[in-house]
Design a protein around this motif. Structure first.
Motif, PDB file in Angstrom:
ATOM      1  N   PRO A 138       0.822  -1.212   0.000  1.00 36.70           N
ATOM      2  CA  PRO A 138       0.000   0.000   0.000  1.00 36.70           C
ATOM      3  C   PRO A 138       0.860   1.268   0.000  1.00 36.70           C
ATOM      4  O   PRO A 138       2.016   1.238   0.427  1.00 36.70           O
ATOM      5  CB  PRO A 138      -0.786  -0.090   1.314  1.00 36.70           C
ATOM      6  CG  PRO A 138      -0.576  -1.467   1.838  1.00 36.70           C
ATOM      7  CD  PRO A 138       0.692  -1.976   1.248  1.00 36.70           C
ATOM      8  N   ILE A 139       0.266   2.363  -0.446  1.00 32.62           N
ATOM      9  CA  ILE A 139       0.937   3.665  -0.432  1.00 32.62           C
ATOM     10  C   ILE A 139       0.350   4.507   0.702  1.00 32.62           C
ATOM     11  O   ILE A 139      -0.875   4.645   0.820  1.00 32.62           O
ATOM     12  CB  ILE A 139       0.727   4.412  -1.765  1.00 32.62           C
ATOM     13  CG1 ILE A 139       1.302   3.588  -2.929  1.00 32.62           C
ATOM     14  CG2 ILE A 139       1.352   5.807  -1.721  1.00 32.62           C
ATOM     15  CD1 ILE A 139       1.006   4.192  -4.294  1.00 32.62           C
ATOM     16  N   ILE A 140       1.234   5.057   1.521  1.00 30.71           N
ATOM     17  CA  ILE A 140       0.807   5.950   2.604  1.00 30.71           C
ATOM     18  C   ILE A 140       0.920   7.398   2.127  1.00 30.71           C
ATOM     19  O   ILE A 140       1.995   7.854   1.741  1.00 30.71           O
ATOM     20  CB  ILE A 140       1.682   5.750   3.868  1.00 30.71           C
ATOM     21  CG1 ILE A 140       1.678   4.282   4.312  1.00 30.71           C
ATOM     22  CG2 ILE A 140       1.201   6.675   5.005  1.00 30.71           C
ATOM     23  CD1 ILE A 140       2.624   3.979   5.480  1.00 30.71           C
ATOM     24  N   GLY A 141      -0.202   8.099   2.127  1.00 36.13           N
ATOM     25  CA  GLY A 141      -0.194   9.548   1.898  1.00 36.13           C
ATOM     26  C   GLY A 141      -0.018  10.219   3.248  1.00 36.13           C
ATOM     27  O   GLY A 141      -0.233   9.604   4.284  1.00 36.13           O
ATOM     28  N   PHE A 142       0.377  11.482   3.271  1.00 31.91           N
ATOM     29  CA  PHE A 142       0.536  12.121   4.580  1.00 31.91           C
ATOM     30  C   PHE A 142       0.411  13.630   4.493  1.00 31.91           C
ATOM     31  O   PHE A 142       0.467  14.227   3.422  1.00 31.91           O
ATOM     32  CB  PHE A 142       1.875  11.745   5.232  1.00 31.91           C
ATOM     33  CG  PHE A 142       3.081  12.397   4.592  1.00 31.91           C
ATOM     34  CD1 PHE A 142       3.738  11.795   3.539  1.00 31.91           C
ATOM     35  CD2 PHE A 142       3.561  13.623   5.064  1.00 31.91           C
ATOM     36  CE1 PHE A 142       4.857  12.380   2.951  1.00 31.91           C
ATOM     37  CE2 PHE A 142       4.679  14.226   4.488  1.00 31.91           C
ATOM     38  CZ  PHE A 142       5.331  13.599   3.422  1.00 31.91           C
ATOM     39  N   ALA A 143       0.249  14.211   5.686  1.00 30.85           N
ATOM     40  CA  ALA A 143       0.272  15.666   5.842  1.00 30.85           C
ATOM     41  C   ALA A 143       0.676  15.954   7.281  1.00 30.85           C
ATOM     42  O   ALA A 143       0.573  15.080   8.150  1.00 30.85           O
ATOM     43  CB  ALA A 143      -1.112  16.257   5.554  1.00 30.85           C
ATOM     44  N   GLY A 144       1.130  17.179   7.529  1.00 29.62           N
ATOM     45  CA  GLY A 144       1.370  17.595   8.898  1.00 29.62           C
ATOM     46  C   GLY A 144       0.040  17.904   9.571  1.00 29.62           C
ATOM     47  O   GLY A 144      -0.944  18.234   8.906  1.00 29.62           O
ATOM     48  N   ALA A 145      -0.013  17.773  10.887  1.00 30.72           N
ATOM     49  CA  ALA A 145      -1.212  18.213  11.611  1.00 30.72           C
ATOM     50  C   ALA A 145      -1.266  19.745  11.545  1.00 30.72           C
ATOM     51  O   ALA A 145      -0.226  20.401  11.493  1.00 30.72           O
ATOM     52  CB  ALA A 145      -1.138  17.754  13.054  1.00 30.72           C
ATOM     53  N   PRO A 146      -2.462  20.317  11.553  1.00 31.10           N
ATOM     54  CA  PRO A 146      -2.560  21.783  11.467  1.00 31.10           C
ATOM     55  C   PRO A 146      -1.688  22.512  12.497  1.00 31.10           C
ATOM     56  O   PRO A 146      -1.022  23.501  12.144  1.00 31.10           O
ATOM     57  CB  PRO A 146      -4.061  22.041  11.673  1.00 31.10           C
ATOM     58  CG  PRO A 146      -4.690  20.814  11.056  1.00 31.10           C
ATOM     59  CD  PRO A 146      -3.786  19.676  11.444  1.00 31.10           C
ATOM     60  N   TRP A 147      -1.635  22.043  13.728  1.00 31.85           N
ATOM     61  CA  TRP A 147      -0.812  22.740  14.721  1.00 31.85           C
ATOM     62  C   TRP A 147       0.665  22.735  14.317  1.00 31.85           C
ATOM     63  O   TRP A 147       1.346  23.753  14.418  1.00 31.85           O
ATOM     64  CB  TRP A 147      -0.997  22.151  16.129  1.00 31.85           C
ATOM     65  CG  TRP A 147       0.168  22.444  17.007  1.00 31.85           C
ATOM     66  CD1 TRP A 147       1.087  21.556  17.479  1.00 31.85           C
ATOM     67  CD2 TRP A 147       0.596  23.740  17.472  1.00 31.85           C
ATOM     68  NE1 TRP A 147       2.057  22.211  18.208  1.00 31.85           N
ATOM     69  CE2 TRP A 147       1.782  23.557  18.213  1.00 31.85           C
ATOM     70  CE3 TRP A 147       0.109  25.046  17.314  1.00 31.85           C
ATOM     71  CZ2 TRP A 147       2.477  24.609  18.809  1.00 31.85           C
ATOM     72  CZ3 TRP A 147       0.804  26.100  17.904  1.00 31.85           C
ATOM     73  CH2 TRP A 147       1.963  25.881  18.651  1.00 31.85           C
ATOM     74  N   THR A 148       1.168  21.600  13.865  1.00 36.55           N
ATOM     75  CA  THR A 148       2.582  21.525  13.486  1.00 36.55           C
ATOM     76  C   THR A 148       2.873  22.422  12.277  1.00 36.55           C
ATOM     77  O   THR A 148       3.909  23.109  12.222  1.00 36.55           O
ATOM     78  CB  THR A 148       2.966  20.041  13.225  1.00 36.55           C
ATOM     79  OG1 THR A 148       3.035  19.377  14.499  1.00 36.55           O
ATOM     80  CG2 THR A 148       4.310  19.896  12.541  1.00 36.55           C
TER      81      THR A 148
END
Ligand code: 1CP
Length: 344
Positions: A138-148
């Motif tokens: 599988p491919i993991i997409g990601f983003a930072g949390a809004p606070w970070t």
């Protein structure tokens, strides 16, 4: 496309699996000589992030070389501020820097909620990765949390204290909430586009969760992570809130499937706080990988025994450190695979 290895996805659902799945935070980039070879042929980090064919190549490298059970797309959490109108520079050996930062309400007028089109290079990289992986993992997409992300947009760079970012929570909480909402809306657009491009699950990195008080964490971080988790209904969601040991009970109540633990969090206590419906991910100290082989094997076995055979995705408690020997990483991966098969 049918996935040949869907161990992670089955583990997230709480199914019994033949062994524990394993991947490493920051596995793409950082440690592999094969990555450095690609990286050194370019002007810098950003060119690699923005060249989809090469980003896909370094995304797949750890699957081939380390034998991990997932590919995480090669990009950075800071593409979101840039897409919102606040560009970053990546300074060699130092890290990110924002030439302009958010200081006042007037600065909010200069940025916008980002749409998927603003980060098309990463979406393209996911499509290429999907094609070239042929369903191997599988491919993991990601983003930072809004606070970070907020922390970087206000501070302008990494920091030990993030005192400018934290000060804003006291001096102008309304403005802080406005900015956090804009980041949240951008992140939802971006994650949905990553999923449409082929991401099979997504992870939210709250790397600076641990510098907020528990009350602030609830108001300024968890509230927005929770919005993202509610909005993303297409694929499973993992939340990794580094150092936020005080937030585990609250994390059990939000709409995510998996919670990442760092190595300072007690495994059994975390399981209790998170309850039976969450899968947990982690949490070997990245420094274990500097030890000799028998100690690494011992530490991995201890970790696997504590987590038990179900609802566990093996990982480190934070990103792998850049000077780690890839052979030791391979040993970590192999030990998880072999030993977790035995304890079923
Ligand atoms: O596996 C991977 O490496 C995938 C790609 C990836 C991910 C998931 C990169 C590439 N960055 C990230 C996430 C990221 N970026 C986080 C969250 C995870 C964590 O806590 O480690 C954070 C906080 C960043 C911000 C960032 N980008 C920093 C930290 C700055 C600070 O505050 O200390 C740094 C140094 C970067 C640069 C970066 N991002 C990624 C790489 C490979 C690099 C190094 C640049 C290079 O030399 O090529």
């Amino acid at each position: 496309m049918h996935l040949k290895n869907d161990l992670i996805l089955r583990t997230i659902k709480g199914e019994k699996t033949e062994r524990t799945p394993v991947w490493l935070m920051r596995q793409a980039g950082r440690i592999l000589p094969e990555y450095r070879a690609v990286r050194n042929s370019l002007s810098g980090f950003k060119e690699l992030v923005e060249t989809p064919e090469l980003a896909a190549e370094v995304t797949i490298q750890p699957v081939d070389i380390l034998g991990v059970d997932a590919a995480i797309i090669f990009s950075d959490i800071l593409v979101i501020p840039e897409a919102m109108g606040l560009p970053y520079e990546m300074i060699e050996k130092k890290g990110p820097r924002f030439p302009s930062t958010i200081k006042s309400a007037a600065d909010l007028k200069k940025i916008k909620v980002a749409g998927a089109d603003d980060i098309s290079y990463t979406l393209e990289a996911i499509k290429i990765t999907k094609r070239e992986l042929h369903g191997r993992v599988p491919i993991i997409g990601f983003a930072g949390a809004p606070w970070t992300i907020f922390a970087y947009m206000v501070e302008g760079s990494g920091s030990k204290t993030f005192s400018k970012a934290r000060a804003m929570l006291y001096t102008d909480p309304n403005m802080a909430h406005q900015l956090l909402q804009m980041i949240t809306d951008s992140t939802i657009n971006y994650l949905k586009a990553q999923i449409a491009a082929g991401a099979d699950l997504v992870q939210i990195f709250d790397s600076w969760a641990g510098i907020l008080s528990p009350v602030q964490y609830e108001q300024f971080s968890l509230k927005y992570i929770s919005q993202i988790c509610d909005a993303i209904t297409e694929v499973p969601k993992t939340v990794f809130a580094k150092d936020a040991y005080f937030a585990r009970k609250l994390l059990s109540q939000i709409n995510c499937n998996t919670v990442g633990l760092d190595w300072c969090m007690d495994i059994k206590e975390s399981r209790q706080l998170l309850g039976e419906n969450k899968t947990v991910q982690g949490n070997l100290d990245p420094c274990v990988l500097y030890a000799d082989e028998s100690r690494i094997q011992e530490a991995v076995k201890t970790m696997l025994n504590e987590f038990g055979p179900q609802r566990h995705i093996a990982n480190l408690g934070h990103g792998v450190y850049p000077d780690t020997d890839p052979g030791k990483v391979r040993l970590f991966v192999d030990t998880v695979k072999e030993y977790s098969t035995k304890i079923r």
